[in-house]
Scaffold this active site. Structure first.
Site, mmCIF file in Angstrom:
data_model
loop_
_atom_site.group_PDB
_atom_site.id
_atom_site.type_symbol
_atom_site.label_atom_id
_atom_site.label_comp_id
_atom_site.label_asym_id
_atom_site.label_seq_id
_atom_site.Cartn_x
_atom_site.Cartn_y
_atom_site.Cartn_z
ATOM 1 N N ARG A 35 -38.269 -11.927 -51.582
ATOM 2 C CA ARG A 35 -38.200 -13.227 -51.260
ATOM 3 C C ARG A 35 -36.715 -13.297 -50.541
ATOM 4 O O ARG A 35 -36.121 -14.427 -49.949
ATOM 5 C CB ARG A 35 -38.175 -14.526 -52.043
ATOM 6 C CG ARG A 35 -38.906 -14.496 -52.940
ATOM 7 C CD ARG A 35 -38.538 -15.240 -54.085
ATOM 8 N NE ARG A 35 -40.356 -15.986 -55.009
ATOM 9 C CZ ARG A 35 -40.525 -16.355 -56.202
ATOM 10 N NH1 ARG A 35 -39.616 -16.595 -57.006
ATOM 11 N NH2 ARG A 35 -41.940 -16.901 -56.667
ATOM 12 N N GLU A 47 -47.748 -8.795 -51.526
ATOM 13 C CA GLU A 47 -49.257 -9.575 -51.936
ATOM 14 C C GLU A 47 -50.018 -9.102 -52.434
ATOM 15 O O GLU A 47 -50.737 -8.849 -53.326
ATOM 16 C CB GLU A 47 -49.179 -11.091 -51.023
ATOM 17 C CG GLU A 47 -48.744 -12.186 -50.517
ATOM 18 C CD GLU A 47 -48.201 -12.891 -51.679
ATOM 19 O OE1 GLU A 47 -49.058 -12.502 -53.425
ATOM 20 O OE2 GLU A 47 -47.894 -13.277 -52.521
ATOM 21 N N GLN A 52 -53.470 -8.899 -59.554
ATOM 22 C CA GLN A 52 -53.584 -8.382 -60.436
ATOM 23 C C GLN A 52 -52.518 -7.426 -61.398
ATOM 24 O O GLN A 52 -52.976 -6.507 -62.819
ATOM 25 C CB GLN A 52 -55.351 -7.645 -61.061
ATOM 26 C CG GLN A 52 -55.928 -8.604 -60.647
ATOM 27 C CD GLN A 52 -56.749 -9.613 -61.438
ATOM 28 O OE1 GLN A 52 -56.832 -8.993 -62.676
ATOM 29 N NE2 GLN A 52 -55.920 -10.871 -61.104
ATOM 30 N N GLY A 91 -51.882 1.176 -59.888
ATOM 31 C CA GLY A 91 -53.311 1.745 -60.452
ATOM 32 C C GLY A 91 -54.128 0.493 -59.473
ATOM 33 O O GLY A 91 -53.905 0.126 -58.166
ATOM 34 N N TYR A 92 -55.351 0.361 -59.448
ATOM 35 C CA TYR A 92 -55.871 -0.209 -58.590
ATOM 36 C C TYR A 92 -55.480 -0.197 -56.706
ATOM 37 O O TYR A 92 -55.189 -0.185 -55.770
ATOM 38 C CB TYR A 92 -56.277 -2.108 -58.083
ATOM 39 C CG TYR A 92 -56.638 -2.494 -59.254
ATOM 40 C CD1 TYR A 92 -57.497 -1.892 -59.525
ATOM 41 C CD2 TYR A 92 -56.199 -4.168 -59.473
ATOM 42 C CE1 TYR A 92 -58.497 -2.614 -60.108
ATOM 43 C CE2 TYR A 92 -57.117 -4.145 -60.838
ATOM 44 C CZ TYR A 92 -57.978 -3.950 -61.159
ATOM 45 O OH TYR A 92 -58.898 -4.301 -62.306
ATOM 46 N N TYR A 130 -57.314 -15.816 -51.375
ATOM 47 C CA TYR A 130 -55.990 -15.544 -51.713
ATOM 48 C C TYR A 130 -54.311 -15.067 -50.993
ATOM 49 O O TYR A 130 -53.401 -15.937 -50.509
ATOM 50 C CB TYR A 130 -55.882 -14.771 -53.749
ATOM 51 C CG TYR A 130 -54.443 -14.728 -53.958
ATOM 52 C CD1 TYR A 130 -53.592 -16.063 -54.830
ATOM 53 C CD2 TYR A 130 -53.448 -13.584 -53.923
ATOM 54 C CE1 TYR A 130 -52.014 -16.201 -54.521
ATOM 55 C CE2 TYR A 130 -52.442 -13.287 -53.808
ATOM 56 C CZ TYR A 130 -51.243 -14.746 -54.446
ATOM 57 O OH TYR A 130 -50.445 -15.110 -54.459
ATOM 58 N N ASP A 148 -54.598 -18.044 -57.072
ATOM 59 C CA ASP A 148 -54.617 -17.236 -58.156
ATOM 60 C C ASP A 148 -54.724 -17.799 -59.414
ATOM 61 O O ASP A 148 -55.230 -18.665 -59.164
ATOM 62 C CB ASP A 148 -53.438 -15.909 -57.704
ATOM 63 C CG ASP A 148 -51.852 -16.930 -57.615
ATOM 64 O OD1 ASP A 148 -52.386 -18.370 -58.618
ATOM 65 O OD2 ASP A 148 -51.135 -16.318 -59.094
ATOM 66 N N CYS A 202 -45.966 -22.801 -67.193
ATOM 67 C CA CYS A 202 -47.098 -23.225 -68.072
ATOM 68 C C CYS A 202 -48.380 -21.606 -68.129
ATOM 69 O O CYS A 202 -49.186 -21.363 -67.540
ATOM 70 C CB CYS A 202 -48.205 -23.809 -66.813
ATOM 71 S SG CYS A 202 -49.313 -24.823 -66.856
ATOM 72 N N CYS A 209 -43.467 -26.573 -72.312
ATOM 73 C CA CYS A 209 -43.828 -28.134 -71.629
ATOM 74 C C CYS A 209 -42.994 -29.219 -71.473
ATOM 75 O O CYS A 209 -42.490 -29.577 -70.540
ATOM 76 C CB CYS A 209 -45.376 -28.601 -72.866
ATOM 77 S SG CYS A 209 -46.569 -28.359 -72.461
ATOM 78 N N CYS A 218 -49.193 -34.090 -66.058
ATOM 79 C CA CYS A 218 -49.703 -33.662 -66.127
ATOM 80 C C CYS A 218 -51.065 -34.560 -67.685
ATOM 81 O O CYS A 218 -50.370 -35.383 -68.457
ATOM 82 C CB CYS A 218 -49.052 -32.328 -66.940
ATOM 83 S SG CYS A 218 -50.407 -31.154 -67.902
#
Length: 366
Positions: A35, A47, A52, A91-92, A130, A148, A202, A209, A218
DNA sequence: AATACGGGGCC
DNA sequence: GGCCCAGTATT
């Protein structure tokens, strides 16, 4: 559009929701390295890494990666092995290979400029719906949805959407909802706010909440359905695979390692020779011995069981028995296998489970 | 529509 | 031990 959703959206207080969310995000957002600015390349890398993968996991990888490859040109010109090494442990790994491939395309076809249209950015390898929306909204301020897992969970609760968020086609329902709600003044803050809300407030279990900036809007909170939503189908259990791994040392004290195929699981990563147990007719030691003889034409003396290790992937579990042995083979370097010292292993991309193996071997001083 | 594709952290 | 994570490509 889904007619239930359409009806819900007609009476939903969109402006209150949008303003509360964006203002909350602008005030409460975490200070994260991606950011720092809106450089599309920096946003893109973040991103891909975040797919995941949790924010806290990504941060150190991201900082190191941007130091190694600060620009499109740097990543385009890097050796793939260096990129995989920087990705080691995240990973991935196809994410890393696809990212570099796409960055090379941007470097050559788009003169280093990351595309700013849905059509062109979606053509890039590894950029799905996404990621396309995330880059377009965050880097370019374009009001595209970036849906996502967080966004589906949040919207499922906000609008009491009961569609199964584990079913891929249902993502489109949530994209429609975002199109109806997104801020056109600050699409970046809106999309990031949705994800930030999902990450900080959330949450999947025990959502906060009482601290939620959009509690008033909500519908799940109003109707006591927060713990019932979202609805998500269960995934099936991973398959078990039994493997035998050989840590084989030659006369020069070097170990045999091999490179995995360029497609599939852990593509192009390095590992100790590995054989899968396919029948019960052969013992594990014999299975490994025959594999080494067949594949590398080496005879191993005193091939002995050393230890076991289990490694869990998303879709399978490796149950590995590690054997250790010596050979009189001389060192020679080929493309898909090498003889290396344990120190040299550390300069090559290894999957975590094989890192654990060479660490164990190092500790036992073989 | 289902499956392959990593690894780690939380309950 | 299961769930989930700022998902995508392939089948």
């Amino acid at each position: 559009m889904n007619s239930d959703l359409q009806h819900t959206l007609e009476v939903f207080p969109k402006n209150d929701f949008k303003n509360n969310l964006v203002n909350w995000f602008l005030a409460e957002q975490r200070n994260l390295p991606w950011r720092l600015n809106k450089d599309p390349y920096r946003v893109w890398v973040s991103e891909i890494m975040l797919q995941q993968t949790r924010v806290e996991t990504v941060i150190p990888f991201y900082n190191k990666f941007m130091q190694l490859f600060p620009t499109v040109a740097d990543l385009a010109n890097a050796k793939e092995e260096k990129v995989l090494k920087a990705w080691e442990g995240l990973g991935y790994y196809s994410r890393a290979r696809n990212l570099q491939s796409a960055v090379r395309e941007v470097h050559e076809v788009y003169n280093g400029q990351v595309p700013n249209t849905p059509e062109n950015i979606s053509k890039l390898k590894g950029v799905g719906p996404y990621t396309a929306g995330a880059i377009l909204s965050i880097a370019y301020g374009i009001p595209e949805p970036a849906v996502d897992g967080n966004v589906m969970r949040v919207l499922s609760r906000i609008l009491t959407i009961r569609e199964d968020i584990g079913v891929p086609k249902n993502r489109k329902i949530f994209e429609q909802a975002v199109r109806a709600l997104i801020s056109h003044e600050d699409p970046s803050a809106f999309n990031q706010g949705m994800m930030e809300l999902g990450a900080l407030i959330c949450t999947p279990t025990n959502p906060a909440c009482l601290l939620c900036p959009v509690r008033e809007q909500c519908m799940a909170f109003e109707n006591g359905l927060v713990n019932e939503l979202p609805i998500k189908s269960k995934k099936k259990a991973p398959k078990q695979v039994e493997l035998v791994v050989g840590v084989i040392k030659n006369k020069e004290g070097k170990f045999l390692i091999q490179q995995r195929p360029q497609t599939g699981l852990l593509a192009n990563m390095w590992e100790f020779p590995t054989a899968e147990l396919k029948s019960n007719l052969l013992s594990k030691g014999d299975t490994l011995g025959f594999f080494l003889n067949e594949e590398y034409k080496i005879e191993v003396e005193e091939l002995a069981y050393h230890f076991s290790i289990e490694h869990v992937f998303t879709h399978l579990v490796w149950k590995i028995d590690v054997y250790v042995g010596n050979t009189i083979k001389e060192s020679n370097s080929l493309t898909t296998h090498k003889w290396v010292s344990l120190e040299e292993c550390k300069d090559l991309p290894f999957p975590v489970v094989h890192q654990k193996i060479y660490q164990q071997i190092e500790k036992s001083q073989l």
